[in-house]
Design an enzyme around this catalytic site. Sequence first.
Site, PDB file in Angstrom:
ATOM      1  N   ALA A  65      52.581  46.998  79.032  1.00  0.00           N
ATOM      2  CA  ALA A  65      53.269  46.084  79.953  1.00  0.00           C
ATOM      3  C   ALA A  65      54.766  46.080  79.699  1.00  0.00           C
ATOM      4  CB  ALA A  65      52.719  44.678  79.766  1.00  0.00           C
ATOM      5  N   GLU A 107      44.776  49.819  78.116  1.00  0.00           N
ATOM      6  CA  GLU A 107      43.882  49.075  79.022  1.00  0.00           C
ATOM      7  C   GLU A 107      43.720  49.825  80.341  1.00  0.00           C
ATOM      8  OE1 GLU A 107      46.084  45.264  78.488  1.00  0.00           O
ATOM      9  OE2 GLU A 107      44.085  44.442  78.150  1.00  0.00           O
TER      10      GLU A 107
END
Length: 695
Positions: A65, A107
């Site tokens: 992120a 992820e």
Amino acid sequence: MAGEQPFVEHARDGDVHVLRIANPPVNTLRTEVRAGLLDGIKAAAREGARAIVLIGSGRNYSAGAEMTEFGKPRKPPSLPEVFDAIEQSRIPVIAAIHGNALGGGLELALACHARVAAPGAQVGLPEVKRGFVPGAGGTQRLPRLIGMEALRLIVSGDPVSAEEAVKLGFVDAVLQGDLEHAAVAWAREHAGDRFVLAKNRTDKIAGYDATKFDDAAKKLTARSRGQESPKGCVESVRAAFTRPFEDGLNVEREQFTRLVQGEQSQALRHIFFGEREAVRIPDLPADARAATVSKLVVIGGGTMGGGIAMSAANNGLPVTIVETSEDALQKGLARCEANWQRTVSSGRLSQAEYEKRRALLTGTTDFGKAVGEADLVIEAVYENMEVKKEIFGRLDKVARPGVVLASNTSTLSIDEIASATKRPELVVGMHFFSPANVMRLLENVKGTKSGPTAIATATEVGKRIGKLPVLVGNCDGFVGNRMTGKRGPQIEKLLLEGCLPQDIDRVMEAYGMAMGPLATGDLAGLDIGAAVRKARGTVAPVADAVVAAGRLGQKTSKGYYDYDENRKRIPSKEVEQIILDLAEKMQVRRRKIEDGEILERVLLPMVNEGARILEEGIAYRAIDIDVIFVNGFGWPAFRGGPMFFADRLGLKAVRDKLAHYAEATGDRNLQPAALIEQLAKEGGSFATLKGPGKV
Ligand code: NAD
């Protein structure tokens, strides 16, 4: 520029489509990347692709992120939307990982139908280290792929290699050769396979045993005292075993949202970015060049010299220790060997790697010959100005012209040491911390005359031997020791006014410090401080009385504490009596002191001194000070360091409390520093201080 260069490149290799994340340097999953992935998957479906390979451009797959987007309004599409698109895709999406796949990057790969990787790629979920939990399904998908091993990976946050990931079962294959090429071939070969998405797997989460889970969780979180994110990870992973996938995602999301906004996560991110910033030297001329160092010479093979030499050898740099006698030399080398051997015995170092390191370490008593061949010299002899000056005079004569000469002094003036040479521009401090082969912090000290080559060399070599070099100015104690030194008078007063050593250490350890200040004193030896006080003509009634009673710390099995044969500390009746007697003699009325007051009176003197350090230009930025404390003084990263502590309290409160304690305890040193007065008046903070200053 956005609009010109896509953040996701879409290439076609026959009927296999390739989506390349192109957000250098580490391919964080910023809004444009998420949107690009979504578009790419839709386009591939429209065009009838047989498989999609998802890969990173440059040196990495994705570091996850974009942390700078945290706390700002979220822009669609979210990561879960991208993952939904992948999981609903009838065309298999294959993640091809090279470099790092970390956090959201992993992820993303876990949501794919399969994962292949280049040899040596690193995969992991380090979110716990930034104070939160994986927030895009990592805690739900990874356990479904590898069972209980996921708990270890997620709670530790440590990455594993692709090879290890294959063994664990969350990477399908390690592919040799050019990864994109190999991944396309793999995708083509496997496009017809029946892939089971991670979220639909149940085999690895079957048979949940609460007792076993709790035992494992307890072991894994034992070392993260006071830190919240490991517990959040445990509860999220538990949900993977006990709840349906969608419910588990909700548990994870709740933990993520709560933790990411919390103070601990802000502190950890402050340190994460700070460590990148603190190694930058803002006023180093652009043409400054570090010397090429292929041979390091360390003068003195004692506690510090040995540790410094080990750090060099551990990182592939040949190093020679110079000692005064054969006997001292052999002792020094034997200490390094014993140190390494302990690591071999514990299984953390292979015999082959040990031998490689040992071969890089040599020793001699021939000062002239060794120094004449050195590309950099680090001096680590006794802390004595006359001795150091004599050595620097000799170093200057035999070292080749242009060679940088560094001192590991912890208190002495670099300027005075440099004055013993004709090359003061090439003299610099390199202040390592004990144990020097373990501690990451390196305070590089800039003398008045230290030039760009000396500074660049100390920085580059520091990084190369595994350290975090922070450049500071020349003063007594530099940054870290100067600040910790200032808490001494308040600790003395606390002991007289009502505390015992164990009360102060308990409060500081509950705050998260690796070790309380009094236990630390016992470890270092109380005679060191006593010698400094004697030299300076200062007194510390309690410390002096403890030393006078023959209690010098762990080395005499008694200091502020008694120690048993396993060096376990035990509150001391004798010390309690010493303190009570002194308080009576000095007519100090003892009272119960609240934990909050103890914490403030230990930390605020350091904050005040930190402010003076910034005023004087001994550190460039407040963040440098925080990074120094986290990496060299056992300050927990999740508390962010002393200046972060002050900012959280607010500078007005810091000023008022300092003024209050200065008045109440008669400690003039606690008069708020001018910089604190100024920031309090302006409503400013250390974090927003205009800077960087000059060192
Ligand atoms: P030490 O006593 O363990 O080692 C000093 C070594 O230097 C001894 O082995 C001695 O034989 C050798 N030596 C003395 N004169 C020499 C000479 N002329 N040539 C070659 N070798 C010589 O001391 P230490 O704890 O390693 O400290 C060394 C330096 O590091 C000091 O300046 C100290 O202030 C600094 N330092 C110490 C610590 C710490 O925690 N011990 C931390 C940071 C910095």
